[in-house]
Design an enzyme around this catalytic site. Structure first.
Site, PDB file in Angstrom:
ATOM      1  N   GLN A 100      65.725  14.025 -25.652  1.00  0.00           N
ATOM      2  CA  GLN A 100      66.876  14.225 -24.771  1.00  0.00           C
ATOM      3  C   GLN A 100      66.673  13.391 -23.497  1.00  0.00           C
ATOM      4  OE1 GLN A 100      69.077  17.817 -22.329  1.00  0.00           O
ATOM      5  NE2 GLN A 100      68.335  18.278 -24.396  1.00  0.00           N
ATOM      6  N   THR A 105      74.280  23.582 -20.347  1.00  0.00           N
ATOM      7  CA  THR A 105      74.426  24.804 -19.555  1.00  0.00           C
ATOM      8  C   THR A 105      73.561  24.823 -18.295  1.00  0.00           C
ATOM      9  OG1 THR A 105      72.725  26.000 -20.801  1.00  0.00           O
ATOM     10  CG2 THR A 105      74.993  26.107 -21.640  1.00  0.00           C
ATOM     11  N   TRP A 106      73.184  23.650 -17.797  1.00  0.00           N
ATOM     12  CA  TRP A 106      72.433  23.610 -16.545  1.00  0.00           C
ATOM     13  C   TRP A 106      73.271  24.238 -15.418  1.00  0.00           C
ATOM     14  CZ3 TRP A 106      70.362  18.468 -13.921  1.00  0.00           C
ATOM     15  CH2 TRP A 106      69.594  18.813 -12.798  1.00  0.00           C
ATOM     16  N   TYR A 147      66.839  26.478 -15.882  1.00  0.00           N
ATOM     17  CA  TYR A 147      68.224  26.480 -15.409  1.00  0.00           C
ATOM     18  C   TYR A 147      68.558  27.863 -14.850  1.00  0.00           C
ATOM     19  CZ  TYR A 147      68.733  22.242 -18.291  1.00  0.00           C
ATOM     20  OH  TYR A 147      68.592  20.997 -18.864  1.00  0.00           O
TER      21      TYR A 147
END
Length: 332
Positions: free
Chosen positions: A175, A20-21, A57
């Site tokens: 990640q 969802t960046w 973000y």
């Protein structure tokens, strides 16, 4: 949807998660909140039950949108919610800060924005060399014991940094950036994660859209779009990468009846150590290719052919280093 179990947890997660960046808007040309909420709902309906976000973000915007979407959708217990910690910002300038006080502040802010009382996977966004890794890890372990988080992860960490971190807390995930075009983690980060049972949540799966097959030589990027500073999207490299995409797409159609976007994701989720790949989407229709990623695999011959295309088309490959925020002075 295909699922896998994170080795060091009781969590079963989908092989594709929602990144969802872009939904946050910052560095992606703004956001459409309702379209973003609809996208999150569409992802959940497709079995994409891992949602990855971060405070930075959109400077809180992505987390707030995810929180609204989950409040409307319900069934929180069926969603694996992953967010991050350890970046501060002021006037658009991002700095690393993994100090205990920053972590304590961020966890409360994230819980409020997300509208939840726990986070499933809490990840340190970037390594902060000015704070002992064991100190950062111990703070997160305290949060886990308190029940505010279920599992601890890191992002963009090297093997040495993960090893130091793991001295003070159980490390469930890392990640890293990983896709067909950006494979720098192979041989060190990936090997460490495989050996120690650390599940990799791969971000940048489609390399900022390059591997979607939708970009052309005349595609324009405007405003604060991240790709304006990505060396892959600058001459002369951009043409090289587009040619690789063209040949990969042709190969996918000829040998599997699919397109380059399916080939790229299938390659990634089948890589050793990859628990899930993050699929960035801003509209529900951008999730439509997901179904064709499932239920097949690549042969050794396919992998060799893919590597041959990359070696032929891309004489000067470049990684994702441009995305890293400035490093702090390391400890003496």
């Amino acid at each position: 949807m295909e699922y896998t179990r994170l080795t060091q947890t009781d969590m079963e997660i989908p092989k594709i998660g929602l990144g969802t960046w872009a939904i946050g808007g910052w560095m992606w040309g703004g956001t459409d909140e309702q379209a973003a909420i609809d996208t999150i709902h569409a992802a959940l309906d497709r079995g994409i039950t891992l949602i990855d976000t971060a405070p930075v973000y959109g400077f809180g915007n992505s987390e707030e949108i995810v929180g609204k979407a989950l409040a409307q959708y319900g069934r929180r217990e069926h969603v694996t919610l992953a967010t991050k910690v350890g970046l501060a910002w002021q006037d658009g300038r991002v700095t690393r800060d993994s100090s205990p006080s920053r972590i304590r502040q961020e966890i409360e802010d994230s819980l409020r924005r997300l509208g939840t009382d726990y986070i499933d996977i809490y990840q340190v966004h970037w390594p902060d060399g000015s704070v002992p890794f064991e100190e950062t890890a111990a703070t997160l372990e305290a949060l886990r014991i308190e029940g505010k988080i279920r599992a601890i992860g890191v992002s963009n960490y090297s093997p040495a940094q993960m090893a130091a971190f793991a001295q003070a807390a159980p490390l469930a995930t890392n990640q890293p950036p990983y896709n067909l075009f950006e494979r720098e983690i192979e041989g060190d980060v990936a090997d460490y994660c495989i050996e120690h049972g650390v599940g990799m949540i791969a971000y940048g799966a489609l390399c900022r859209g390059l591997l979607s097959g939708r970009m052309q030589a005349d595609t324009q990027f405007t405003g604060d779009d991240l790709r304006l500073s990505d060396p892959k999207f600058q001459a002369p490299r951009y043409v090289h990468y587009l040619e690789a995409v063209r040949q990969l797409d042709e190969y996918a159609q000829t040998h599997h009846g699919r397109r380059v976007i399916h080939l790229a994701l299938r390659w990634l989720i089948d890589q050793p150590g990859v628990a899930t790949a993050l699929w960035g989407a801003r509209r529900p229709d951008q999730l439509e290719p997901v179904e064709a990623v499932m239920g097949w695999s690549l042969s050794d011959e396919d992998r060799a052919a893919i590597d041959g295309i990359l070696q032929t088309c891309i004489p000067d490959p470049v990684g994702p280093e441009f995305m890293a925020p400035p490093e702090n002075a390391p400890l003496a």
